[in-house]
Design a protein around this motif. Structure first.
Motif, PDB file in Angstrom:
ATOM      1  N   HIS A  81       1.693  -5.365  -4.072  1.00 50.80           N
ATOM      2  CA  HIS A  81       2.527  -5.937  -5.134  1.00 50.80           C
ATOM      3  C   HIS A  81       3.674  -5.009  -5.483  1.00 50.80           C
ATOM      4  O   HIS A  81       3.554  -3.784  -5.393  1.00 50.80           O
ATOM      5  CB  HIS A  81       1.685  -6.212  -6.381  1.00 50.80           C
ATOM      6  CG  HIS A  81       0.657  -7.277  -6.187  1.00 50.80           C
ATOM      7  ND1 HIS A  81      -0.543  -7.026  -5.556  1.00 50.80           N
ATOM      8  CD2 HIS A  81       0.647  -8.595  -6.521  1.00 50.80           C
ATOM      9  CE1 HIS A  81      -1.262  -8.143  -5.531  1.00 50.80           C
ATOM     10  NE2 HIS A  81      -0.556  -9.108  -6.103  1.00 50.80           N
ATOM     11  N   GLU A  82       4.761  -5.618  -5.868  1.00 51.39           N
ATOM     12  CA  GLU A  82       5.920  -4.893  -6.341  1.00 51.39           C
ATOM     13  C   GLU A  82       6.478  -5.626  -7.551  1.00 51.39           C
ATOM     14  O   GLU A  82       6.826  -6.796  -7.473  1.00 51.39           O
ATOM     15  CB  GLU A  82       6.999  -4.785  -5.254  1.00 51.39           C
ATOM     16  CG  GLU A  82       8.216  -3.989  -5.671  1.00 51.39           C
ATOM     17  CD  GLU A  82       9.221  -3.844  -4.530  1.00 51.39           C
ATOM     18  OE1 GLU A  82      10.286  -3.262  -4.763  1.00 51.39           O
ATOM     19  OE2 GLU A  82       8.933  -4.316  -3.417  1.00 51.39           O
ATOM     20  N   ARG A  83       6.476  -4.917  -8.710  1.00 59.04           N
ATOM     21  CA  ARG A  83       6.920  -5.517  -9.963  1.00 59.04           C
ATOM     22  C   ARG A  83       6.121  -6.778 -10.307  1.00 59.04           C
ATOM     23  O   ARG A  83       6.658  -7.783 -10.756  1.00 59.04           O
ATOM     24  CB  ARG A  83       8.414  -5.832  -9.907  1.00 59.04           C
ATOM     25  CG  ARG A  83       9.294  -4.601  -9.774  1.00 59.04           C
ATOM     26  CD  ARG A  83      10.742  -4.948  -9.631  1.00 59.04           C
ATOM     27  NE  ARG A  83      11.557  -3.728  -9.595  1.00 59.04           N
ATOM     28  CZ  ARG A  83      12.874  -3.724  -9.380  1.00 59.04           C
ATOM     29  NH1 ARG A  83      13.514  -4.859  -9.206  1.00 59.04           N
ATOM     30  NH2 ARG A  83      13.541  -2.578  -9.355  1.00 59.04           N
ATOM     31  N   VAL A  87       4.037  -8.715  -2.387  1.00 58.88           N
ATOM     32  CA  VAL A  87       5.012  -8.408  -1.340  1.00 58.88           C
ATOM     33  C   VAL A  87       4.657  -9.137  -0.057  1.00 58.88           C
ATOM     34  O   VAL A  87       5.513  -9.686   0.622  1.00 58.88           O
ATOM     35  CB  VAL A  87       5.069  -6.886  -1.094  1.00 58.88           C
ATOM     36  CG1 VAL A  87       6.006  -6.558   0.062  1.00 58.88           C
ATOM     37  CG2 VAL A  87       5.531  -6.176  -2.355  1.00 58.88           C
ATOM     38  N   SER A 139       4.504   3.066   2.551  1.00 59.04           N
ATOM     39  CA  SER A 139       4.373   3.326   1.118  1.00 59.04           C
ATOM     40  C   SER A 139       2.901   3.235   0.747  1.00 59.04           C
ATOM     41  O   SER A 139       2.193   2.341   1.196  1.00 59.04           O
ATOM     42  CB  SER A 139       5.191   2.322   0.300  1.00 59.04           C
ATOM     43  OG  SER A 139       4.932   2.480  -1.078  1.00 59.04           O
ATOM     44  N   ALA A 144       2.386  -1.346  -6.888  1.00 63.16           N
ATOM     45  CA  ALA A 144       3.457  -0.721  -7.651  1.00 63.16           C
ATOM     46  C   ALA A 144       3.971  -1.654  -8.740  1.00 63.16           C
ATOM     47  O   ALA A 144       4.212  -2.835  -8.499  1.00 63.16           O
ATOM     48  CB  ALA A 144       4.599  -0.329  -6.721  1.00 63.16           C
ATOM     49  N   ASP A 146       6.779  -0.908 -10.214  1.00 62.25           N
ATOM     50  CA  ASP A 146       8.226  -0.815 -10.028  1.00 62.25           C
ATOM     51  C   ASP A 146       8.525  -0.980  -8.539  1.00 62.25           C
ATOM     52  O   ASP A 146       7.700  -1.507  -7.797  1.00 62.25           O
ATOM     53  CB  ASP A 146       8.724   0.536 -10.543  1.00 62.25           C
ATOM     54  CG  ASP A 146      10.195   0.509 -10.915  1.00 62.25           C
ATOM     55  OD1 ASP A 146      10.876  -0.452 -10.513  1.00 62.25           O
ATOM     56  OD2 ASP A 146      10.657   1.432 -11.589  1.00 62.25           O
ATOM     57  N   LYS A 147       9.673  -0.521  -8.115  1.00 61.47           N
ATOM     58  CA  LYS A 147      10.033  -0.635  -6.704  1.00 61.47           C
ATOM     59  C   LYS A 147       9.117   0.240  -5.847  1.00 61.47           C
ATOM     60  O   LYS A 147       8.667   1.303  -6.275  1.00 61.47           O
ATOM     61  CB  LYS A 147      11.488  -0.224  -6.489  1.00 61.47           C
ATOM     62  CG  LYS A 147      12.504  -1.187  -7.085  1.00 61.47           C
ATOM     63  CD  LYS A 147      13.919  -0.759  -6.758  1.00 61.47           C
ATOM     64  CE  LYS A 147      14.160  -0.803  -5.253  1.00 61.47           C
ATOM     65  NZ  LYS A 147      15.562  -0.464  -4.914  1.00 61.47           N
ATOM     66  N   GLN A 148       8.855  -0.231  -4.626  1.00 63.35           N
ATOM     67  CA  GLN A 148       8.055   0.555  -3.703  1.00 63.35           C
ATOM     68  C   GLN A 148       8.784   1.840  -3.324  1.00 63.35           C
ATOM     69  O   GLN A 148       9.999   1.868  -3.159  1.00 63.35           O
ATOM     70  CB  GLN A 148       7.776  -0.260  -2.429  1.00 63.35           C
ATOM     71  CG  GLN A 148       6.870  -1.452  -2.618  1.00 63.35           C
ATOM     72  CD  GLN A 148       5.427  -1.048  -2.835  1.00 63.35           C
ATOM     73  OE1 GLN A 148       5.036   0.069  -2.512  1.00 63.35           O
ATOM     74  NE2 GLN A 148       4.635  -1.946  -3.368  1.00 63.35           N
TER      75      GLN A 148
END
Length: 226
Positions: A81-83, A87, A139, A144, A146-148
């Motif tokens: 996940h991102e934000r 993803v 990563s 995350a 925030d951004k990866q």
């Protein structure tokens, strides 16, 4: 008695070195040192030139594709996940007009990432068409907020074209839609030459809610019998 002392003096003079002999020895040693230093310098230069040739030759391509193959062969079912958004909703995802491939792998690659507690890594193979660069990045921040935070593992320059194909149902297809593929074919144009890499993907076991409920019911039945 005088003859004995004179003999000793002559013997002492014969066992020592004259200044001229010392200077000659120093000159020879200096010449040998200079020759040895020149030889070592030439060997190091030859090694550096050979390393540069190998790094720019086909071995660079083979190393890059081997690293990519190793991580794809260790693919696992895990969402990243991102934000707050997924993803990769599926174990293998194409994004950015099919120029980026995402997946999660459980490898033993030691990287300076922020997630040291887990070996799971989010991987991305991306092609920058303008810069003609193919990047393999990773990563550790699977969830995350925030951004990866990406770490570049390897890069391949002078890549002017990239195409994907996925093997399922006995044929190669250009889309990931459908069942999970058994293989991946990566086709690239590198240094004006066409190359292909066939990658065997791992067999994945998908557990549906119905299957999970069936397995739970079977477990309860066994417990009642016990």
């Amino acid at each position: 008695m005088k003859h004995s002392q004179a003999g000793k003096q002559v013997a002492c003079k014969q066992t020592g070195f004259t200044l001229l002999e010392v200077l000659v020895a120093l000159a020879i040693m200096a010449a040998l040192s200079a020759a040895l230093a020149l030889l070592v310098s030439q060997v190091l230069d030859a090694r550096q030139q050979l390393s540069e040739v190998r790094s720019k030759g086909p071995e660079q391509l083979v190393d890059f594709l081997t690293r990519t193959d190793r991580q794809l062969s260790q693919l696992v079912i895990r969402q990243a996940h991102e934000r707050g958004q997924a993803v990769n909703p599926s174990p293998l995802t194409l994004q950015n007009n099919n120029q980026e491939l995402y997946w999660v792998a459980a490898g033993q690659w030691v990287l300076p990432l922020q997630d040291y507690a887990s070996r799971l890594r989010l991987w991305r193979l991306s092609w920058n068409k303008e810069q003609k660069t193919l990047l393999l990045a990773s990563s550790g921040l699977l969830d995350a907020a925030d951004k990866q935070v990406w770490t570049v593992v390897d890069e391949l320059e002078k890549v002017t074209a990239l195409n994907w194909a996925f093997y399922r149902d006995g044929a190669w297809q250009n889309t990931l839609a459908g069942s999970f593929p058994k293989g991946l074919r990566l086709s690239i144009t590198w240094q004006d030459e066409d190359y292909q890499r066939l990658i065997l993907l791992p067999e994945l076991m998908f557990i549906t809610p119905q299957a999970a409920a069936t397995n739970k019911g079977a477990g309860d039945a066994v417990s009642e019998e016990d």
